[in-house]
Design a protein around this motif. Structure first.
Motif, mmCIF file in Angstrom:
data_model
loop_
_atom_site.group_PDB
_atom_site.id
_atom_site.type_symbol
_atom_site.label_atom_id
_atom_site.label_comp_id
_atom_site.label_asym_id
_atom_site.label_seq_id
_atom_site.Cartn_x
_atom_site.Cartn_y
_atom_site.Cartn_z
ATOM 1 N N THR A 149 0.838 -1.205 0.000
ATOM 2 C CA THR A 149 0.000 0.000 0.000
ATOM 3 C C THR A 149 0.867 1.247 0.000
ATOM 4 O O THR A 149 0.629 2.200 -0.754
ATOM 5 N N TYR A 153 1.053 4.199 -2.889
ATOM 6 C CA TYR A 153 0.865 5.633 -2.616
ATOM 7 C C TYR A 153 2.065 6.443 -3.119
ATOM 8 O O TYR A 153 1.890 7.511 -3.714
ATOM 9 N N CYS A 157 1.888 9.318 -6.018
ATOM 10 C CA CYS A 157 2.287 10.698 -5.699
ATOM 11 C C CYS A 157 3.437 11.184 -6.573
ATOM 12 O O CYS A 157 3.637 12.395 -6.711
#
Length: 158
Positions: A149, A153, A157
């Motif tokens: 996870t 992310y 980003c």
């Protein structure tokens, strides 16, 4: 497979008074009565998280024909307990189960019935599903999930 088959349904409130019973539980109980299957089907109601592994481990097969699952925790827990698992080919379940479960269209009743008979009749298939399921479940530890996870992310980003 030549032996009696019993179905244990976990979930819901099977002993609620009719006014408080969910429509689905009432429908399932009526269906069992109409088909004279009362002696073969037992509605166990909700069970605590601490007791579920005992049910999974004792099952010849765990059948989860869900129309939608956000993650597939039941399938993963069943596989972690070594239960041969039949689950839906929808939502996240194919990704979670991989080749460690038999995947069926949850709206194809005949395919679901065929899969259940196949798993119950074939001991080598059950053994293969147990082994693959246990190995597959090990891929979903909290640490691995958190790392994946976090990596996702970071990638999003960037």
């Amino acid at each position: 497979f030549g032996r009696p088959v019993h179905l244990a349904v976990i979930g819901g409130e099977p002993n609620a008074i009719p006014e408080d019973m969910s429509d689905e539980m009432a429908r399932l109980q009526k269906l069992c009565d109409d088909l004279c299957m009362g002696g073969l089907v037992v509605f166990l109601g909700k069970r605590g998280q601490d007791t579920l592994p005992y049910y999974y481990s004792a099952a010849e097969v765990v059948v989860m024909p869900s129309l939608y699952e956000s993650f597939g925790m039941v399938a993963l827990e069943a596989m972690a307990c070594g239960a041969p698992t039949i689950t839906s080919s929808t939502s996240s379940l194919p990704e979670v189960a991989g080749d460690a479960a038999v995947l069926v269209d949850p709206e194809d009743v005949e395919a679901l019935g065929t899969a259940i008979v196949q798993v119950l009749s074939d001991q080598s298939l059950r053994q293969r599903l147990r082994k693959r399921g246990f190995e597959r479940a090990r891929l979903f530890t909290w640490q691995r999930t958190a790392l994946r996870t976090s990596a996702l992310y970071r990638e999003l980003c960037a």
